[in-house]
Design a protein around this motif. Structure first.
Motif, PDB file in Angstrom:
ATOM      1  N   ARG A   1      20.700 -20.860 -11.323  1.00 51.78           N
ATOM      2  CA  ARG A   1      19.663 -20.500 -12.293  1.00 51.78           C
ATOM      3  C   ARG A   1      19.476 -18.992 -12.356  1.00 51.78           C
ATOM      4  NH1 ARG A   1      13.832 -22.974 -11.201  1.00 51.78           N
ATOM      5  NH2 ARG A   1      14.135 -21.759  -9.285  1.00 51.78           N
ATOM      6  N   ALA A   2      19.496 -18.328 -11.199  1.00 51.92           N
ATOM      7  CA  ALA A   2      19.345 -16.873 -11.173  1.00 51.92           C
ATOM      8  C   ALA A   2      20.526 -16.165 -11.828  1.00 51.92           C
ATOM      9  CB  ALA A   2      19.176 -16.391  -9.733  1.00 51.92           C
ATOM     10  N   LEU A   3      21.725 -16.756 -11.714  1.00 53.90           N
ATOM     11  CA  LEU A   3      22.933 -16.146 -12.279  1.00 53.90           C
ATOM     12  C   LEU A   3      23.096 -16.407 -13.772  1.00 53.90           C
ATOM     13  CD1 LEU A   3      25.667 -16.928  -9.594  1.00 53.90           C
ATOM     14  CD2 LEU A   3      24.696 -14.693 -10.124  1.00 53.90           C
ATOM     15  N   ALA A   4      22.333 -17.352 -14.306  1.00 55.24           N
ATOM     16  CA  ALA A   4      22.573 -17.856 -15.654  1.00 55.24           C
ATOM     17  C   ALA A   4      22.568 -16.771 -16.722  1.00 55.24           C
ATOM     18  CB  ALA A   4      21.543 -18.933 -15.991  1.00 55.24           C
ATOM     19  N   LEU A   5      21.740 -15.748 -16.549  1.00 58.85           N
ATOM     20  CA  LEU A   5      21.620 -14.704 -17.559  1.00 58.85           C
ATOM     21  C   LEU A   5      22.453 -13.468 -17.234  1.00 58.85           C
ATOM     22  CD1 LEU A   5      17.781 -14.921 -18.298  1.00 58.85           C
ATOM     23  CD2 LEU A   5      19.670 -16.028 -19.485  1.00 58.85           C
ATOM     24  N   ASN A   6      23.338 -13.611 -16.244  1.00 58.51           N
ATOM     25  CA  ASN A   6      24.222 -12.516 -15.843  1.00 58.51           C
ATOM     26  C   ASN A   6      23.429 -11.258 -15.476  1.00 58.51           C
ATOM     27  OD1 ASN A   6      26.695 -11.318 -15.299  1.00 58.51           O
ATOM     28  ND2 ASN A   6      26.944 -10.553 -17.384  1.00 58.51           N
ATOM     29  N   PRO A   7      22.533 -11.362 -14.474  1.00 58.25           N
ATOM     30  CA  PRO A   7      21.679 -10.222 -14.113  1.00 58.25           C
ATOM     31  C   PRO A   7      22.440  -9.165 -13.321  1.00 58.25           C
ATOM     32  CG  PRO A   7      21.337 -12.004 -12.579  1.00 58.25           C
ATOM     33  CD  PRO A   7      22.302 -12.527 -13.611  1.00 58.25           C
ATOM     34  N   LYS A   8      21.785  -8.019 -13.163  1.00 58.71           N
ATOM     35  CA  LYS A   8      22.325  -6.944 -12.335  1.00 58.71           C
ATOM     36  C   LYS A   8      21.601  -6.846 -10.993  1.00 58.71           C
ATOM     37  CE  LYS A   8      23.685  -4.123 -16.320  1.00 58.71           C
ATOM     38  NZ  LYS A   8      23.490  -2.840 -17.041  1.00 58.71           N
ATOM     39  N   PHE A   9      20.396  -7.433 -10.930  1.00 59.43           N
ATOM     40  CA  PHE A   9      19.559  -7.292  -9.737  1.00 59.43           C
ATOM     41  C   PHE A   9      18.861  -8.623  -9.456  1.00 59.43           C
ATOM     42  CE2 PHE A   9      15.149  -6.290  -8.221  1.00 59.43           C
ATOM     43  CZ  PHE A   9      15.494  -5.950  -6.922  1.00 59.43           C
ATOM     44  N   ILE A  10      18.882  -9.052  -8.188  1.00 56.63           N
ATOM     45  CA  ILE A  10      18.234 -10.301  -7.789  1.00 56.63           C
ATOM     46  C   ILE A  10      17.382 -10.058  -6.542  1.00 56.63           C
ATOM     47  CG2 ILE A  10      18.561 -12.675  -7.001  1.00 56.63           C
ATOM     48  CD1 ILE A  10      21.167 -12.793  -8.506  1.00 56.63           C
ATOM     49  N   VAL A  11      16.139 -10.518  -6.591  1.00 53.73           N
ATOM     50  CA  VAL A  11      15.281 -10.537  -5.407  1.00 53.73           C
ATOM     51  C   VAL A  11      15.507 -11.860  -4.700  1.00 53.73           C
ATOM     52  CG1 VAL A  11      12.908 -10.580  -4.547  1.00 53.73           C
ATOM     53  CG2 VAL A  11      13.527  -9.026  -6.410  1.00 53.73           C
ATOM     54  N   CYS A  12      15.966 -11.801  -3.457  1.00 52.17           N
ATOM     55  CA  CYS A  12      16.159 -12.998  -2.630  1.00 52.17           C
ATOM     56  C   CYS A  12      14.983 -13.084  -1.668  1.00 52.17           C
ATOM     57  CB  CYS A  12      17.480 -12.917  -1.861  1.00 52.17           C
ATOM     58  SG  CYS A  12      18.938 -12.713  -2.904  1.00 52.17           S
TER      59      CYS A  12
ATOM     60  N   ASP B   1       0.821  -1.208   0.000  1.00 55.77           N
ATOM     61  CA  ASP B   1       0.000   0.000   0.000  1.00 55.77           C
ATOM     62  C   ASP B   1       0.857   1.260   0.000  1.00 55.77           C
ATOM     63  OD1 ASP B   1      -2.362   1.421   0.006  1.00 55.77           O
ATOM     64  OD2 ASP B   1      -2.656   1.303   2.170  1.00 55.77           O
ATOM     65  N   ASP B   2       1.382   1.589  -1.180  1.00 59.30           N
ATOM     66  CA  ASP B   2       2.085   2.864  -1.380  1.00 59.30           C
ATOM     67  C   ASP B   2       3.465   2.866  -0.716  1.00 59.30           C
ATOM     68  OD1 ASP B   2       2.588   5.402  -2.274  1.00 59.30           O
ATOM     69  OD2 ASP B   2       1.270   6.410  -0.854  1.00 59.30           O
ATOM     70  N   ILE B   3       4.388   2.076  -1.275  1.00 61.62           N
ATOM     71  CA  ILE B   3       5.754   2.037  -0.751  1.00 61.62           C
ATOM     72  C   ILE B   3       6.739   2.579  -1.783  1.00 61.62           C
ATOM     73  CG2 ILE B   3       5.218   0.066   0.727  1.00 61.62           C
ATOM     74  CD1 ILE B   3       6.871  -1.680  -1.183  1.00 61.62           C
ATOM     75  N   SER B   4       7.828   3.154  -1.293  1.00 61.41           N
ATOM     76  CA  SER B   4       8.857   3.729  -2.158  1.00 61.41           C
ATOM     77  C   SER B   4      10.231   3.423  -1.584  1.00 61.41           C
ATOM     78  CB  SER B   4       8.685   5.252  -2.280  1.00 61.41           C
ATOM     79  OG  SER B   4       7.412   5.595  -2.795  1.00 61.41           O
ATOM     80  N   PHE B   5      11.166   3.051  -2.443  1.00 58.67           N
ATOM     81  CA  PHE B   5      12.555   2.863  -2.037  1.00 58.67           C
ATOM     82  C   PHE B   5      13.436   2.792  -3.276  1.00 58.67           C
ATOM     83  CE2 PHE B   5      10.572  -1.353  -2.228  1.00 58.67           C
ATOM     84  CZ  PHE B   5      11.417  -2.029  -3.091  1.00 58.67           C
ATOM     85  N   ASP B   6      14.740   2.985  -3.067  1.00 63.01           N
ATOM     86  CA  ASP B   6      15.731   2.876  -4.138  1.00 63.01           C
ATOM     87  C   ASP B   6      16.743   1.797  -3.776  1.00 63.01           C
ATOM     88  OD1 ASP B   6      14.581   5.018  -5.525  1.00 63.01           O
ATOM     89  OD2 ASP B   6      15.854   6.490  -4.520  1.00 63.01           O
ATOM     90  N   ILE B   7      17.297   1.160  -4.801  1.00 63.67           N
ATOM     91  CA  ILE B   7      18.389   0.202  -4.613  1.00 63.67           C
ATOM     92  C   ILE B   7      19.484   0.564  -5.613  1.00 63.67           C
ATOM     93  CG2 ILE B   7      19.109  -2.210  -4.665  1.00 63.67           C
ATOM     94  CD1 ILE B   7      16.271  -3.011  -4.024  1.00 63.67           C
ATOM     95  N   TYR B   8      20.708   0.663  -5.111  1.00 55.92           N
ATOM     96  CA  TYR B   8      21.833   1.058  -5.945  1.00 55.92           C
ATOM     97  C   TYR B   8      22.643  -0.169  -6.365  1.00 55.92           C
ATOM     98  CZ  TYR B   8      20.683   5.776  -4.502  1.00 55.92           C
ATOM     99  OH  TYR B   8      20.019   6.959  -4.287  1.00 55.92           O
ATOM    100  N   ALA B   9      23.349  -0.053  -7.468  1.00 57.00           N
ATOM    101  CA  ALA B   9      24.165  -1.153  -7.980  1.00 57.00           C
ATOM    102  C   ALA B   9      25.165  -1.596  -6.919  1.00 57.00           C
ATOM    103  CB  ALA B   9      24.892  -0.727  -9.255  1.00 57.00           C
TER     104      ALA B   9
ATOM    105  N   HIS C   1      29.115  -7.513  -8.913  1.00 53.98           N
ATOM    106  CA  HIS C   1      28.542  -6.198  -8.597  1.00 53.98           C
ATOM    107  C   HIS C   1      27.010  -6.255  -8.638  1.00 53.98           C
ATOM    108  CE1 HIS C   1      29.200  -2.074  -7.590  1.00 53.98           C
ATOM    109  NE2 HIS C   1      28.525  -1.616  -8.625  1.00 53.98           N
ATOM    110  N   LEU C   2      26.473  -7.289  -8.009  1.00 57.21           N
ATOM    111  CA  LEU C   2      25.032  -7.501  -7.999  1.00 57.21           C
ATOM    112  C   LEU C   2      24.347  -6.605  -6.975  1.00 57.21           C
ATOM    113  CD1 LEU C   2      25.049 -11.406  -8.029  1.00 57.21           C
ATOM    114  CD2 LEU C   2      24.253  -9.959  -9.904  1.00 57.21           C
ATOM    115  N   ALA C   3      23.096  -6.267  -7.246  1.00 59.82           N
ATOM    116  CA  ALA C   3      22.232  -5.605  -6.270  1.00 59.82           C
ATOM    117  C   ALA C   3      21.193  -6.616  -5.817  1.00 59.82           C
ATOM    118  CB  ALA C   3      21.554  -4.388  -6.884  1.00 59.82           C
ATOM    119  N   TYR C   4      20.934  -6.650  -4.504  1.00 57.52           N
ATOM    120  CA  TYR C   4      19.945  -7.576  -3.949  1.00 57.52           C
ATOM    121  C   TYR C   4      18.835  -6.810  -3.238  1.00 57.52           C
ATOM    122  CZ  TYR C   4      23.542 -11.324  -4.201  1.00 57.52           C
ATOM    123  OH  TYR C   4      24.489 -12.229  -4.599  1.00 57.52           O
TER     124      TYR C   4
END
Length: 333
Positions: free
Chosen positions: A178-189, A42-50, A216-219
């Motif tokens: 599996r999560a790393l397979a596509l060389n992502p920049k951001f992962i939700v754990c 219900d109306d949340i805001s946040f930032d995540i940096y590399a 240099h992943l962001a989680y």
């Protein structure tokens, strides 16, 4: 003690979530008309940096998992904006979103149910690689899979085995591969270690930290375990009944929690020292239903320090220090 090295703050976030909402309809009657809404987020805001980890904590049912899945569009948000590398994910069509999924992945809570028991490890990890055309030949795929499995601490020979042949910790390593397979920049754990034994949890957390440093992943690290979050996160957002009530650097939040709900969580967190007297701040009543959340501050029905305006007026956003934000009427900005 937190050993996570604070990340140098960048000017542009990798992921920026603004006013995100996810409301689920409740239908009733013969014609299944919508009678009300479950306000899960219900109306949340946040930032995540590399390169940083934002911990998202709160009681079960507060909306943590829904928030993580909504920002990835695994479920469609009701409202708000989600910008990834300045691109608005919520305005993308399916084809564009499919390409963006190479950059954003998720590790689910249960390593037993999140792996297809009819597929080998090689097929589970390699499916996305083939779909997105990461490699061209079978030999390249085998080599790529071998490197991935080795990176997460598994033998490359395991790619011909099935999930039931592995322990819970090994299955979660497969999920990480599996999560790393596509060389992502951001992962939700999403509660990525909560189903594991404590000793295995430590191994998986250390693996995640090593992979973060290397790639240099962001989680976004969703958890109800404050001790785990304290160990892995750079910043922490505290969530209650669909809303974020406090965000701060991890050391600052654990030493100087400001919101009454955050203080109650900290006091209820077990301390592994029998000589320390730990006064628990008990909360009154039960968690209200997201079908009909309280007016004003959602926490006012259980807050030990509630004042009259908490019951009717939404709390303001107060920045009490650099990188420490609280939504509370009791705080003087």
């Amino acid at each position: 003690m937190n050993e996570t090295t604070p990340q140098k703050k960048q000017t542009v976030p990798l992921l920026s979530v603004k006013n995100l909402k996810k409301h689920f309809p409740v239908r009733s009657g013969v014609f299944s008309r919508i009678s009300t809404w479950v306000k899960a987020v219900d109306d949340i805001s946040f930032d995540i940096y590399a390169g940083e980890t934002l911990g998202l904590v709160g009681e079960s049912g507060c909306g943590k998992t829904t928030a993580g899945r909504a920002l990835l569009r695994l479920i469609e948000p009701t409202n708000g904006t989600v910008h990834f590398e300045s691109k608005d994910l919520l305005k993308m069509d399916n084809a564009s979103m499919r390409l963006m999924r190479r950059q954003m992945q998720i590790i689910f809570q249960d390593p037993y149910s999140s792996l297809n028991p009819r597929m080998t490890v090689g097929n589970i990890v390699g499916e996305a690689i083939k779909v997105h055309g990461i490699v061209k030949t079978r030999a390249d795929l085998e080599q790529y899979l071998g490197k991935l499995l080795d990176k997460v601490g598994l033998s490359p020979s395991y790619r011909s085995r099935y999930p039931h042949e592995f322990s819970g910790g090994q299955r979660q390593r497969i999920c990480i591969a599996r999560a790393l397979a596509l060389n992502p920049k951001f992962i939700v754990c999403d509660e990525a270690v909560s189903a594991l034994d404590v000793s295995i949890q430590a191994q998986i957390i250390n693996l995640l930290r090593d992979l973060q440093t290397e790639y240099h992943l962001a989680y976004l690290f969703i958890s109800h375990d404050l001790n785990v979050v304290q160990h892995i996160a750079n910043r922490v957002a505290v969530m209650y009944l669909g809303k974020i009530v406090e965000i701060a650097q991890v050391n600052k939040l654990f030493k100087y929690p400001k919101h009454p709900y955050t203080q109650a969580l900290m006091m209820a967190n077990p301390i592994p020292d029998p000589d320390i007297v730990h006064n628990v701040k008990l909360l009154e009543g039960d968690v209200p239903s997201p079908l009909n959340p309280p007016t004003g501050c959602h926490f006012h029905t259980r807050c030990p320090d509630v004042i009259e305006k908490c019951k009717h007026i939404k709390p303001p956003r107060i920045e009490i220090a650099k990188d420490h934000i609280v939504w509370c009427h009791l705080i003087n900005g």
